[in-house]
Design an enzyme around this catalytic site. Structure first.
Site, PDB file in Angstrom:
ATOM      1  N   ASP A 266       0.831  -1.205   0.000  1.00  0.00           N
ATOM      2  CA  ASP A 266       0.000   0.000   0.000  1.00  0.00           C
ATOM      3  C   ASP A 266       0.865   1.254   0.000  1.00  0.00           C
ATOM      4  O   ASP A 266       2.074   1.196  -0.153  1.00  0.00           O
ATOM      5  CB  ASP A 266      -1.003  -0.035   1.159  1.00  0.00           C
ATOM      6  CG  ASP A 266      -0.321  -0.107   2.509  1.00  0.00           C
ATOM      7  OD1 ASP A 266       0.793   0.438   2.634  1.00  0.00           O
ATOM      8  OD2 ASP A 266      -0.894  -0.719   3.426  1.00  0.00           O
TER       9      ASP A 266
ATOM     10  N   MET B 166      -3.416   8.471  12.893  1.00  0.00           N
ATOM     11  CA  MET B 166      -4.619   8.778  12.093  1.00  0.00           C
ATOM     12  C   MET B 166      -5.496   9.810  12.793  1.00  0.00           C
ATOM     13  O   MET B 166      -6.712   9.687  12.797  1.00  0.00           O
ATOM     14  CB  MET B 166      -5.444   7.498  11.862  1.00  0.00           C
ATOM     15  CG  MET B 166      -4.722   6.443  11.079  1.00  0.00           C
ATOM     16  SD  MET B 166      -5.688   4.940  10.893  1.00  0.00           S
ATOM     17  CE  MET B 166      -5.434   4.164  12.469  1.00  0.00           C
TER      18      MET B 166
ATOM     19  N   LYS C   2      -5.072   2.422  -0.360  1.00  0.00           N
ATOM     20  CA  LYS C   2      -5.496   2.624   1.033  1.00  0.00           C
ATOM     21  C   LYS C   2      -5.010   3.930   1.621  1.00  0.00           C
ATOM     22  O   LYS C   2      -4.645   4.010   2.782  1.00  0.00           O
ATOM     23  CB  LYS C   2      -5.059   1.467   1.945  1.00  0.00           C
ATOM     24  CG  LYS C   2      -6.113   0.386   2.003  1.00  0.00           C
ATOM     25  CD  LYS C   2      -5.911  -0.546   3.168  1.00  0.00           C
ATOM     26  CE  LYS C   2      -6.813  -0.244   4.336  1.00  0.00           C
ATOM     27  NZ  LYS C   2      -6.473  -0.990   5.532  1.00  0.00           N
TER      28      LYS C   2
HETATM   29  N1  SAH Z   1       0.884   0.072  10.832  1.00  0.00           N
HETATM   30  C1  SAH Z   1       1.304   1.454  10.783  1.00  0.00           C
HETATM   31  C2  SAH Z   1       0.181   2.411  11.080  1.00  0.00           C
HETATM   32  C3  SAH Z   1      -0.918   2.391  10.052  1.00  0.00           C
HETATM   33  S1  SAH Z   1      -2.193   3.533  10.379  1.00  0.00           S
HETATM   34  C4  SAH Z   1       2.474   1.644  11.758  1.00  0.00           C
HETATM   35  O1  SAH Z   1       2.750   0.757  12.586  1.00  0.00           O
HETATM   36  O2  SAH Z   1       3.167   2.653  11.641  1.00  0.00           O
HETATM   37  C5  SAH Z   1      -1.687   4.908   9.378  1.00  0.00           C
HETATM   38  C6  SAH Z   1      -1.213   6.031  10.269  1.00  0.00           C
HETATM   39  O3  SAH Z   1       0.108   5.777  10.703  1.00  0.00           O
HETATM   40  C7  SAH Z   1      -1.144   7.374   9.612  1.00  0.00           C
HETATM   41  O4  SAH Z   1      -2.394   8.005   9.599  1.00  0.00           O
HETATM   42  C8  SAH Z   1      -0.183   8.103  10.510  1.00  0.00           C
HETATM   43  O5  SAH Z   1      -0.817   8.513  11.703  1.00  0.00           O
HETATM   44  C9  SAH Z   1       0.766   6.992  10.894  1.00  0.00           C
HETATM   45  N2  SAH Z   1       1.998   6.967  10.068  1.00  0.00           N
HETATM   46  C10 SAH Z   1       2.418   5.973   9.295  1.00  0.00           C
HETATM   47  N3  SAH Z   1       3.629   6.245   8.766  1.00  0.00           N
HETATM   48  C11 SAH Z   1       3.982   7.449   9.258  1.00  0.00           C
HETATM   49  C12 SAH Z   1       5.129   8.267   9.126  1.00  0.00           C
HETATM   50  N4  SAH Z   1       6.174   7.921   8.364  1.00  0.00           N
HETATM   51  N5  SAH Z   1       5.163   9.440   9.807  1.00  0.00           N
HETATM   52  C13 SAH Z   1       4.132   9.806  10.588  1.00  0.00           C
HETATM   53  N6  SAH Z   1       3.032   9.078  10.740  1.00  0.00           N
HETATM   54  C14 SAH Z   1       2.947   7.905  10.097  1.00  0.00           C
END
Ligand code: SAH
Length: 504
Positions: free
Chosen positions: A39, A176, A61
């Site tokens: 994704d 999020m 997504k």
């Molecule tokens: N599984 C992922 C989270 C997925 S939900 C994890 O463990 O990181 C998606 C959310 O993750 C986004 O809305 C944001 O809040 C956060 N996110 C993911 N990558 C990010 C990044 N590089 N910097 C800041 N927030 C991030």
């Protein structure tokens, strides 16, 4: 019983963005899978680890722009597994942190498809870490909570227990949550969280595009609106945010966030690119030259067969070293064929490559410009000595001419050829970069064929050349040169870039 094809699905965490944060195990399965389902959070560098033959399926997504629904994604990986394929389902961050990995695993189990989970570094911890915010610190907290902001209290739906969350000794980390920030902040204040409590928001954490916004519970909603701070971001609420003042480390490096065009051949770019990543820059690879066999390979073969007849063998680059050892290996030879010949290497990388083949250079000129190299060789090779210059087909003849006029017998032999690459992507990449780097006159020549109006397009950009010869080639083409390091190596170039950008 007929054997059913046995597929397997790996649910893999890709980490938060910096490709270096991928686990070794994840890299191994990505490199070996038949199908990669990924994704928008997965970086191109990680997707690029998959083999050419691997089928790559993008399932999107991004909030609001779903390419496949979650049910469709789950159905897809189950079907692929049942078909007997080896599938990697790659997710941003960790597999189980707000990523629906649990549901996907349960469906795979129900369908009888074997699976493995490879956890990833979650952005919940890594994005703050790259902003200099530790999620726990003995002076500030004894626990942290990772919560979703997907449930907006302002819109009247949330199962978050704000009475428990509003605890100043606990760090709150929201994912999020950019859309529901005002609601979350309101609820926390309502439940007695101090208005002066620090808040740090980190977007695009661990990437060269990382941005951080610092405020307090009282100011943050207005701060976000003022600078239009956007998702994807991690919101950290707690006293740990104060530590950034002391331990900020990633986004204050001189080259942080700079896009740097790397024009050298793809094979040579790897080392430079990883050094650029370490300096916080984003390397943009646009190879303008390619290394290949010379037009006529016979002279190289003959020279290599007669290695021991030379007093000195001079390698001008690591490609020459590779070509020589390939020729040696082709007729069953190895380093012993050098016999009593002494070996000179131009450049420390050339010397390192020789050493990797078991040959320690007898002489490495301290400066890598042809004139200085020739002077150095004259001190070592005696009058009448036979010298083999083994290098690129388009090698400059300065060294040979100088040596010959001083009575040395010189054979100049092409071990390889560099050819110019023509690709529309080069101009596009150049336009997107802040800094252009050139590591040889041939990269300049080829670049100009790809970007004929380079002199105009260079406006507002930094142009860096590895050494004086490269710089002369650039200036002859009316390309302004801003940086030439004193030390004509990639490390020297990087150091000069850091110094120049820091004082701009
Ligand atoms: N599984 C992922 C989270 C997925 S939900 C994890 O463990 O990181 C998606 C959310 O993750 C986004 O809305 C944001 O809040 C956060 N996110 C993911 N990558 C990010 C990044 N590089 N910097 C800041 N927030 C991030």
């Amino acid at each position: 019983m007929s054997a059913k094809p046995r597929g397997k699905v790996w649910l893999v965490g890709a980490g938060p963005g910096d490709p270096g944060l991928l686990t070794i195990k994840a890299a191994r399965v990505i490199g070996a899978c038949d199908v990669l389902v990924y994704d928008y959070l997965a970086s191109a560098a990680i997707v690029g680890l998959a083999s050419r033959a691997c089928e790559k399926i993008y399932v999107g997504k991004k909030a609001g722009a779903h390419t496949l629904t979650q049910d469709e994604i789950t159905a897809l990986i189950v079907r692929l597994g049942l078909e007997g394929r080896n599938v990697v389902r790659l997710k941003g961050g960790d597999v189980f942190v707000f990523a629906r990995g649990g549901e996907e695993a349960a469906e795979l189990r129900a369908a009888g498809v074997a699976f493995e989970i490879i956890p990833g570094i979650t952005s919940a911890i890594a994005a703050p870490a790259y902003a200099g915010i530790p999620v726990t610190h003995r002076d500030h907290n004894t626990s942290f909570t990772i919560a979703t902001g997907h449930e907006d209290p302002l819109k009247g739906y949330t199962s978050l227990d704000f009475a428990k969350l509003a605890n100043p000794k606990q760090t709150l980390i929201f994912l999020m949550a950019m859309g529901s920030l005002a609601g979350l902040v309101g609820k926390l204040l309502e439940h007695g969280m101090p208005p002066g409590m620090p808040v740090g928001i980190v977007r695009e954490g661990t990437k060269p595009t990382q941005e951080t916004l610092i405020g307090t519970l009282e100011t943050i909603v207005a701060d976000v609106a003022r600078v239009q701070f956007k998702a994807p971001a991690i919101i950290v609420i707690g006293d740990v945010v104060r530590e950034r003042e002391t331990i900020r480390w990633f986004d204050n490096t001189p080259l942080f966030g700079k896009r740097v065009l790397v024009t050298r051949a793809a094979d040579d770019a790897v080392d430079f690119a990883s050094k650029l990543w370490e300096s916080g820059a984003e390397p943009v690879l646009a190879p303008t030259i390619a290394i290949g066999a010379p037009d006529d390979a016979a002279p190289a073969r003959a020279a290599i067969a007669a290695l021991a007849t030379y007093a000195w063998v001079v390698f001008t680059s690591q490609h020459g070293v590779d070509a020589a050892f390939a020729a040696l290996a082709a007729n069953g030879g190895d380093a012993r064929r050098f016999g009593g010949a002494k070996v000179a290497a131009i450049g420390t990388r050339t010397a390192a490559r020789l050493l990797a083949h078991g040959v320690r250079a007898d002489f490495v000129p301290p400066k890598f410009v042809a004139e200085d190299v020739a002077a150095g060789l004259l001190e070592h090779a005696s009058r009448g000595d036979r010298v083999l210059l083994f290098g690129a087909q388009e090698m400059r003849d300065v060294i040979a001419t100088t040596l010959r006029s001083a009575g040395r017998v010189v054979d100049v032999v092409a071990g390889y050829k560099t050819s110019h690459v023509h690709d529309a992507a080069i101009a596009e990449a150049a336009a997107s970069c802040d800094i252009w780097t050139f590591t040889s006159a041939s990269t300049i020549a080829s670049f100009l064929e790809n970007v004929p109006d380079a002199a105009t397009r260079a406006q507002g950009k930094v142009v860096a050349c590895i050494g004086p010869i490269t710089a002369i080639a650039a200036r002859e083409a009316r390309l302004r040169v801003d940086i030439v390091p004193d030390d004509y190596t990639v490390d020297g170039l990087l150091e000069a870039l850091e110094a120049a950008v820091a004082t701009r």
